[in-house]
Scaffold this motif. Structure first.
Motif, PDB file in Angstrom:
ATOM      1  N   ALA A   1      23.129  21.157  49.206  1.00  0.00           N
ATOM      2  CA  ALA A   1      22.800  21.312  50.626  1.00  0.00           C
ATOM      3  C   ALA A   1      22.350  19.984  51.232  1.00  0.00           C
ATOM      4  CB  ALA A   1      21.718  22.369  50.792  1.00  0.00           C
ATOM      5  N   VAL A   2      21.514  19.248  50.493  1.00  0.00           N
ATOM      6  CA  VAL A   2      21.051  17.942  50.980  1.00  0.00           C
ATOM      7  C   VAL A   2      22.234  17.000  51.178  1.00  0.00           C
ATOM      8  CG1 VAL A   2      19.712  15.889  50.403  1.00  0.00           C
ATOM      9  CG2 VAL A   2      18.755  18.157  49.963  1.00  0.00           C
ATOM     10  N   ALA A   3      23.149  16.974  50.212  1.00  0.00           N
ATOM     11  CA  ALA A   3      24.314  16.092  50.298  1.00  0.00           C
ATOM     12  C   ALA A   3      25.180  16.432  51.502  1.00  0.00           C
ATOM     13  CB  ALA A   3      25.143  16.192  49.015  1.00  0.00           C
ATOM     14  N   LEU A   4      25.354  17.718  51.774  1.00  0.00           N
ATOM     15  CA  LEU A   4      26.158  18.126  52.923  1.00  0.00           C
ATOM     16  C   LEU A   4      25.459  17.754  54.222  1.00  0.00           C
ATOM     17  CD1 LEU A   4      28.821  19.542  53.596  1.00  0.00           C
ATOM     18  CD2 LEU A   4      27.557  21.689  53.742  1.00  0.00           C
ATOM     19  N   GLY A   5      24.121  17.914  54.247  1.00  0.00           N
ATOM     20  CA  GLY A   5      23.363  17.526  55.436  1.00  0.00           C
ATOM     21  C   GLY A   5      23.432  16.034  55.687  1.00  0.00           C
ATOM     22  N   GLU A   6      23.376  15.244  54.607  1.00  0.00           N
ATOM     23  CA  GLU A   6      23.466  13.786  54.763  1.00  0.00           C
ATOM     24  C   GLU A   6      24.849  13.377  55.260  1.00  0.00           C
ATOM     25  OE1 GLU A   6      22.281  11.493  51.452  1.00  0.00           O
ATOM     26  OE2 GLU A   6      20.173  12.089  51.586  1.00  0.00           O
ATOM     27  N   GLN A   7      25.874  14.086  54.791  1.00  0.00           N
ATOM     28  CA  GLN A   7      27.226  13.791  55.264  1.00  0.00           C
ATOM     29  C   GLN A   7      27.335  14.059  56.757  1.00  0.00           C
ATOM     30  OE1 GLN A   7      30.775  14.776  52.848  1.00  0.00           O
ATOM     31  NE2 GLN A   7      31.373  16.101  54.539  1.00  0.00           N
ATOM     32  N   GLU A   8      26.723  15.169  57.204  1.00  0.00           N
ATOM     33  CA  GLU A   8      26.743  15.506  58.628  1.00  0.00           C
ATOM     34  C   GLU A   8      25.985  14.449  59.426  1.00  0.00           C
ATOM     35  OE1 GLU A   8      27.839  17.393  61.985  1.00  0.00           O
ATOM     36  OE2 GLU A   8      28.520  17.840  59.951  1.00  0.00           O
ATOM     37  N   GLU A   9      24.835  14.008  58.886  1.00  0.00           N
ATOM     38  CA  GLU A   9      24.060  12.963  59.547  1.00  0.00           C
ATOM     39  C   GLU A   9      24.851  11.670  59.645  1.00  0.00           C
ATOM     40  OE1 GLU A   9      19.992  11.692  58.512  1.00  0.00           O
ATOM     41  OE2 GLU A   9      19.577  13.831  58.363  1.00  0.00           O
TER      42      GLU A   9
ATOM     43  N   ARG B   1      32.673  34.092  55.496  1.00  0.00           N
ATOM     44  CA  ARG B   1      33.717  33.097  55.267  1.00  0.00           C
ATOM     45  C   ARG B   1      33.329  31.781  55.931  1.00  0.00           C
ATOM     46  NH1 ARG B   1      37.048  34.645  51.223  1.00  0.00           N
ATOM     47  NH2 ARG B   1      38.280  32.839  51.893  1.00  0.00           N
ATOM     48  N   PRO B   2      32.470  31.000  55.294  1.00  0.00           N
ATOM     49  CA  PRO B   2      32.056  29.719  55.878  1.00  0.00           C
ATOM     50  C   PRO B   2      33.227  28.753  56.006  1.00  0.00           C
ATOM     51  CG  PRO B   2      30.623  30.380  54.061  1.00  0.00           C
ATOM     52  CD  PRO B   2      31.831  31.245  54.001  1.00  0.00           C
ATOM     53  N   LYS B   3      33.095  27.830  56.938  1.00  0.00           N
ATOM     54  CA  LYS B   3      34.101  26.793  57.134  1.00  0.00           C
ATOM     55  C   LYS B   3      33.712  25.473  56.468  1.00  0.00           C
ATOM     56  CE  LYS B   3      37.126  29.129  59.414  1.00  0.00           C
ATOM     57  NZ  LYS B   3      38.463  29.399  58.797  1.00  0.00           N
ATOM     58  N   ARG B   4      32.486  25.387  55.987  1.00  0.00           N
ATOM     59  CA  ARG B   4      32.016  24.179  55.322  1.00  0.00           C
ATOM     60  C   ARG B   4      31.499  24.549  53.938  1.00  0.00           C
ATOM     61  NH1 ARG B   4      27.316  21.927  57.862  1.00  0.00           N
ATOM     62  NH2 ARG B   4      28.010  19.839  57.307  1.00  0.00           N
ATOM     63  N   ALA B   5      31.682  23.646  52.971  1.00  0.00           N
ATOM     64  CA  ALA B   5      31.202  23.910  51.615  1.00  0.00           C
ATOM     65  C   ALA B   5      30.813  22.613  50.934  1.00  0.00           C
ATOM     66  CB  ALA B   5      32.265  24.637  50.794  1.00  0.00           C
ATOM     67  N   SER B   6      29.821  22.713  50.061  1.00  0.00           N
ATOM     68  CA  SER B   6      29.397  21.600  49.218  1.00  0.00           C
ATOM     69  C   SER B   6      29.286  22.139  47.801  1.00  0.00           C
ATOM     70  CB  SER B   6      28.050  21.043  49.689  1.00  0.00           C
ATOM     71  OG  SER B   6      27.634  19.964  48.878  1.00  0.00           O
ATOM     72  N   MET B   7      30.020  21.536  46.883  1.00  0.00           N
ATOM     73  CA  MET B   7      30.078  22.039  45.518  1.00  0.00           C
ATOM     74  C   MET B   7      29.720  20.946  44.519  1.00  0.00           C
ATOM     75  SD  MET B   7      33.423  24.510  45.538  1.00  0.00           S
ATOM     76  CE  MET B   7      33.524  25.896  46.689  1.00  0.00           C
ATOM     77  N   ALA B   8      28.798  21.262  43.635  1.00  0.00           N
ATOM     78  CA  ALA B   8      28.406  20.369  42.545  1.00  0.00           C
ATOM     79  C   ALA B   8      29.095  20.859  41.279  1.00  0.00           C
ATOM     80  CB  ALA B   8      26.899  20.380  42.368  1.00  0.00           C
ATOM     81  N   VAL B   9      29.784  19.963  40.590  1.00  0.00           N
ATOM     82  CA  VAL B   9      30.559  20.354  39.413  1.00  0.00           C
ATOM     83  C   VAL B   9      30.201  19.482  38.218  1.00  0.00           C
ATOM     84  CG1 VAL B   9      32.482  21.266  40.760  1.00  0.00           C
ATOM     85  CG2 VAL B   9      32.496  18.862  40.100  1.00  0.00           C
ATOM     86  N   ALA B  10      30.211  20.084  37.043  1.00  0.00           N
ATOM     87  CA  ALA B  10      29.844  19.379  35.817  1.00  0.00           C
ATOM     88  C   ALA B  10      31.038  18.596  35.291  1.00  0.00           C
ATOM     89  CB  ALA B  10      29.336  20.362  34.769  1.00  0.00           C
ATOM     90  N   SER B  11      31.328  17.495  35.963  1.00  0.00           N
ATOM     91  CA  SER B  11      32.448  16.633  35.580  1.00  0.00           C
ATOM     92  C   SER B  11      32.399  15.375  36.427  1.00  0.00           C
ATOM     93  CB  SER B  11      33.786  17.343  35.816  1.00  0.00           C
ATOM     94  OG  SER B  11      34.024  17.493  37.202  1.00  0.00           O
ATOM     95  N   PRO B  12      33.130  14.346  36.027  1.00  0.00           N
ATOM     96  CA  PRO B  12      33.276  13.195  36.920  1.00  0.00           C
ATOM     97  C   PRO B  12      34.031  13.620  38.178  1.00  0.00           C
ATOM     98  CG  PRO B  12      33.976  12.659  34.674  1.00  0.00           C
ATOM     99  CD  PRO B  12      33.799  14.130  34.729  1.00  0.00           C
TER     100      PRO B  12
ATOM    101  N   VAL C   1      21.521  17.180  41.557  1.00  0.00           N
ATOM    102  CA  VAL C   1      20.102  17.266  41.204  1.00  0.00           C
ATOM    103  C   VAL C   1      19.357  16.047  41.737  1.00  0.00           C
ATOM    104  CG1 VAL C   1      18.436  17.395  39.315  1.00  0.00           C
ATOM    105  CG2 VAL C   1      20.578  18.673  39.172  1.00  0.00           C
ATOM    106  N   ALA C   2      19.983  14.873  41.656  1.00  0.00           N
ATOM    107  CA  ALA C   2      19.355  13.666  42.194  1.00  0.00           C
ATOM    108  C   ALA C   2      19.170  13.775  43.707  1.00  0.00           C
ATOM    109  CB  ALA C   2      20.197  12.442  41.850  1.00  0.00           C
ATOM    110  N   TYR C   3      20.155  14.314  44.417  1.00  0.00           N
ATOM    111  CA  TYR C   3      20.014  14.528  45.854  1.00  0.00           C
ATOM    112  C   TYR C   3      18.817  15.431  46.154  1.00  0.00           C
ATOM    113  CZ  TYR C   3      24.427  12.512  47.605  1.00  0.00           C
ATOM    114  OH  TYR C   3      25.441  11.655  47.987  1.00  0.00           O
ATOM    115  N   ALA C   4      18.557  16.378  45.260  1.00  0.00           N
ATOM    116  CA  ALA C   4      17.480  17.340  45.495  1.00  0.00           C
ATOM    117  C   ALA C   4      16.091  16.742  45.326  1.00  0.00           C
ATOM    118  CB  ALA C   4      17.633  18.527  44.539  1.00  0.00           C
ATOM    119  N   VAL C   5      15.961  15.678  44.535  1.00  0.00           N
ATOM    120  CA  VAL C   5      14.638  15.156  44.173  1.00  0.00           C
ATOM    121  C   VAL C   5      13.747  14.853  45.391  1.00  0.00           C
ATOM    122  CG1 VAL C   5      13.450  13.182  43.117  1.00  0.00           C
ATOM    123  CG2 VAL C   5      15.275  14.352  41.874  1.00  0.00           C
TER     124      VAL C   5
END
Length: 340
Positions: A317-325, A55-66, A104-108
């Motif tokens: 994961a990259v996006a969540l790490g950047e948010q933490e940074e 049961r993590p307390k943090r989450a990052s979700m990519a969704v196919a929508s605006p 996907v762009a964050y992953a590049v």
């Protein structure tokens, strides 16, 4: 701290766990669920969390929508949710929601050499920006990555897949009319996605037939079967379909590169990696360059295909790490300000 990652498309809901504070990104406990088996994102996420017993307390979700505001509605799946309600229901202290192709762009910048295949141009990794990221899957995703490794990267999420289709030649004009007759409008996504392969296949088979039978959708061929038949070589209609798909993808990728001022184009999505040799031998490159006076400009653009199995999860994961940074940097800035 363990984080929940998700990449939610119209067909599949992909989940994983990751510790974003270890200095590297390692995806664990990966699972792919069919979205059709669940009534909502919350139900799919809860099912996954029961499977992994975490049961993590943090989450990052990519969704196919605006992604704008609290309410999110997926484009190609009848799922909608409130970010604040989802956060509460899953017991999260932190939830980041981003567009799937933004992920996907964050992953590049985090890709390794083995995570992509060079089609044309310079073999640079990290790539030279600006970077156009696009690709067909359940829909057609488009995003923009700007910056560089030293100054840092910034992702611009877009809905560029829904730009109007610009047909080239008689066959594409007929395909556009066939799609418009059924959907009222023909966007690039209506051709460049899984269902788009079936649309092109049916439109080519229909020829000059303009009627729209009530049960037309029941007679569409399975996209995976179309690709398999095209690669096998004995099904002429399937080969024409895949060849037209590649040609249109070339035109759209070239248009996006011009709009973005891109020096690199990264093609992602679950479809193209299945037939990279066919794409390389197709009219993709010719159509990519067919921009009149700007053909020379586009000749200098690197084109690569992302083959990483889960770029959406990696980007989440990259996006969540950047948010933490970013939070840490804000804290350091506040500390410096207070010490003055």
């Amino acid at each position: 701290m363990t984080a929940l990652l998700a990449d939610i498309g119209g067909t599949n809901a992909r989940f994983a766990l990751c510790d974003t504070q270890t200095g590297g990104i390692e995806l664990s406990a990966q699972r792919t669920l069919k979205t059709a088996d669940f009534g909502s994102l919350q139900h799919a996420a809860e099912h996954y969390l029961k499977l992994v017993r975490v049961r993590p307390k943090r989450a990052s979700m990519a969704v196919a929508s605006p992604v704008a505001g609290d309410e999110i509605r997926l484009t190609n799946r009848a799922w909608s949710f409130s970010q604040s309600e989802l956060k509460r229901s899953l017991g999260l202290a932190e939830l980041k929601v981003i567009n799937d192709f933004g992920a996907v762009a964050y992953a590049v910048p985090a890709l390794q050499p083995e995570d992509r295949v060079l089609l044309h141009g310079a073999d640079a990794l990290p790539p030279t920006g600006p970077v156009t990221v696009l690709g067909p899957g359940t829909g057609l995703g488009v995003a923009l990555l700007i910056g560089d490794p030293e100054a840092g990267w910034r992702v611009v999420e877009t809905e560029g897949g829904h730009v109007s289709f610009a047909p080239q030649g008689e066959e594409e004009t007929r395909i556009g009319r066939w799609i418009s007759a059924r959907f009222g409008r023909c966007s690039n996504e209506r051709l460049l996605c899984g269902a788009g392969l079936a649309h092109i296949d049916a439109a080519i088979a229909a020829g000059d037939e303009t009627s729209v039978p009530a049960d037309w959708a029941r007679h569409l061929r399975d996209p995976a079967a179309i690709v398999a038949a095209a690669l096998d070589g004995h099904d002429l209609n399937a080969r024409r379909t895949l060849a037209r798909f590649c040609a249109v993808l070339g035109s759209v990728a070239g248009d996006a590169a011009l709009i973005h001022g891109a020096r690199t184009v990264m093609i992602a999505g679950g479809i193209v990696p299945r037939f990279i040799p066919f794409l390389r031998a197709s009219a993709f490159r010719e159509r990519f360059l067919a921009k009149g006076r700007f053909a020379t400009y586009l000749e200098g653009v690197s084109i690569q295909v992302i083959t990483h199995p889960q770029p959406g999860l990696l980007g989440a994961a990259v996006a969540l790490g950047e948010q933490e940074e970013g939070k840490m940097e804000k804290g350091r800035a506040a500390s410096r300000k207070m010490s003055r």
